[in-house]
Design a protein around this motif. Sequence first.
Motif, PDB file in Angstrom:
ATOM      1  N   SER A  90       0.825  -1.209   0.000  1.00  0.00           N
ATOM      2  CA  SER A  90       0.000   0.000   0.000  1.00  0.00           C
ATOM      3  C   SER A  90       0.859   1.259   0.000  1.00  0.00           C
ATOM      4  N   VAL A  91       1.979   1.229   0.727  1.00  0.00           N
ATOM      5  CA  VAL A  91       2.882   2.379   0.750  1.00  0.00           C
ATOM      6  C   VAL A  91       3.512   2.580  -0.625  1.00  0.00           C
ATOM      7  N   ARG A  92       3.965   1.496  -1.238  1.00  0.00           N
ATOM      8  CA  ARG A  92       4.602   1.593  -2.557  1.00  0.00           C
ATOM      9  C   ARG A  92       3.640   2.090  -3.624  1.00  0.00           C
ATOM     10  N   LYS A  93       2.368   1.742  -3.474  1.00  0.00           N
ATOM     11  CA  LYS A  93       1.349   2.199  -4.427  1.00  0.00           C
ATOM     12  C   LYS A  93       0.830   3.588  -4.085  1.00  0.00           C
ATOM     13  N   LYS A  94       1.429   4.194  -3.045  1.00  0.00           N
ATOM     14  CA  LYS A  94       1.016   5.526  -2.580  1.00  0.00           C
ATOM     15  C   LYS A  94      -0.472   5.550  -2.249  1.00  0.00           C
ATOM     16  N   GLY A  95      -0.879   4.559  -1.449  1.00  0.00           N
ATOM     17  CA  GLY A  95      -2.268   4.473  -1.025  1.00  0.00           C
ATOM     18  C   GLY A  95      -2.642   5.614  -0.100  1.00  0.00           C
ATOM     19  N   PRO A  96      -3.934   5.821   0.137  1.00  0.00           N
ATOM     20  CA  PRO A  96      -4.400   6.887   1.035  1.00  0.00           C
ATOM     21  C   PRO A  96      -3.809   6.745   2.433  1.00  0.00           C
ATOM     22  N   GLY A 192     -11.841  -0.424  12.712  1.00  0.00           N
ATOM     23  CA  GLY A 192     -12.897   0.593  12.728  1.00  0.00           C
ATOM     24  C   GLY A 192     -12.680   1.661  11.663  1.00  0.00           C
ATOM     25  N   MET A 193     -11.431   2.083  11.483  1.00  0.00           N
ATOM     26  CA  MET A 193     -11.118   3.081  10.457  1.00  0.00           C
ATOM     27  C   MET A 193     -11.426   2.551   9.067  1.00  0.00           C
ATOM     28  N   LEU A 194     -11.110   1.280   8.820  1.00  0.00           N
ATOM     29  CA  LEU A 194     -11.377   0.695   7.506  1.00  0.00           C
ATOM     30  C   LEU A 194     -12.873   0.593   7.242  1.00  0.00           C
ATOM     31  N   ILE A 195     -13.657   0.350   8.304  1.00  0.00           N
ATOM     32  CA  ILE A 195     -15.110   0.246   8.137  1.00  0.00           C
ATOM     33  C   ILE A 195     -15.743   1.625   7.942  1.00  0.00           C
ATOM     34  N   VAL A 196     -15.382   2.567   8.822  1.00  0.00           N
ATOM     35  CA  VAL A 196     -16.000   3.893   8.775  1.00  0.00           C
ATOM     36  C   VAL A 196     -15.561   4.683   7.542  1.00  0.00           C
ATOM     37  N   PHE A 197     -14.263   4.593   7.234  1.00  0.00           N
ATOM     38  CA  PHE A 197     -13.724   5.363   6.103  1.00  0.00           C
ATOM     39  C   PHE A 197     -13.429   4.450   4.910  1.00  0.00           C
ATOM     40  N   ASN A 198     -14.292   3.471   4.705  1.00  0.00           N
ATOM     41  CA  ASN A 198     -14.063   2.463   3.672  1.00  0.00           C
ATOM     42  C   ASN A 198     -13.859   3.078   2.294  1.00  0.00           C
ATOM     43  N   ARG A 199     -14.730   3.966   1.900  1.00  0.00           N
ATOM     44  CA  ARG A 199     -14.663   4.538   0.552  1.00  0.00           C
ATOM     45  C   ARG A 199     -13.404   5.386   0.368  1.00  0.00           C
ATOM     46  N   LYS A 200     -13.047   6.121   1.405  1.00  0.00           N
ATOM     47  CA  LYS A 200     -11.844   6.949   1.320  1.00  0.00           C
ATOM     48  C   LYS A 200     -10.582   6.089   1.327  1.00  0.00           C
ATOM     49  N   ALA A 201     -10.585   5.034   2.134  1.00  0.00           N
ATOM     50  CA  ALA A 201      -9.401   4.179   2.258  1.00  0.00           C
ATOM     51  C   ALA A 201      -9.126   3.414   0.974  1.00  0.00           C
ATOM     52  N   PHE A 202     -10.186   2.972   0.299  1.00  0.00           N
ATOM     53  CA  PHE A 202     -10.012   2.142  -0.893  1.00  0.00           C
ATOM     54  C   PHE A 202     -10.385   2.868  -2.175  1.00  0.00           C
ATOM     55  N   HIS A 203     -10.463   4.216  -2.088  1.00  0.00           N
ATOM     56  CA  HIS A 203     -10.867   5.010  -3.247  1.00  0.00           C
ATOM     57  C   HIS A 203      -9.896   4.839  -4.404  1.00  0.00           C
ATOM     58  N   GLN A 204      -8.594   4.848  -4.099  1.00  0.00           N
ATOM     59  CA  GLN A 204      -7.581   4.740  -5.150  1.00  0.00           C
ATOM     60  C   GLN A 204      -7.661   3.396  -5.860  1.00  0.00           C
ATOM     61  N   GLU A 205      -7.864   2.324  -5.102  1.00  0.00           N
ATOM     62  CA  GLU A 205      -7.964   1.002  -5.724  1.00  0.00           C
ATOM     63  C   GLU A 205      -9.192   0.911  -6.617  1.00  0.00           C
TER      64      GLU A 205
END
Length: 221
Positions: A90-96, A192-205
């Motif tokens: 995720s870091v290498r792909k410059k994830g959120p 909890g962060m992955l659930i609440v901010f799901n769209r923001k966390a996985f937006h790039q993917e």
Amino acid sequence: MSLKKATLLIVVILLIDQISKFYIKTQFALHHRIEVFEWFQILFVENDGMAWGTKLSDFITGISDRTAKLSLTIFRIVAVIGIGYWLVTSVRKKGPNILIVAIALIFAGALGNIIDSVFYGIIFDDSYSQVATFLPETGYDTLFHGKVVDMLHFPLWEGVLPNWIPFVGGDYFTFFEPVFNVADMAISSGIGMLIVFNRKAFHQEEEEDHKASVYIEKEYV
């Protein structure tokens, strides 16, 4: 977020987790309790299995507690390797940043509890009716059979449930009953962060998948 910052976050959580566990283990006898507030207590318990003290042997017949414990520890090690790979990728792909922070929290928490499971059985003696000794001649168990140290207890409400509640009416009930540690808090926060901010966390993917599907449609459809 860079891998260096993610690693720093992991190290800080691990230090807080292990220092708190070391302090509890060397200052408290098992089940010793200190009331900080009416709704918050330091209560030393040891968890020999999964969440809330459950064990694999509770679900799988014919497996001994020790085999179940060893299997669980090995599974945790494999899982944390997978989480570490997810973090680096995720870091290498410059994830959120929200995704990287969440994965780092989960990784740190999982690794913190693995340290207990793998090493605590040989670096401490038992805590029954005594304060444990660090690096005794003989530990309370063997490698990979250590118990996870828990100490944070939040009995937010205690009392008898109303009789009109089905099945549990009239029973004495405590909310929140589980005792946990800093590593558990890190894991829960990350999930909890992955659930609440799901769209923001996985937006790039999602964007990359959309671009890939558009490219395929243009080239092959």
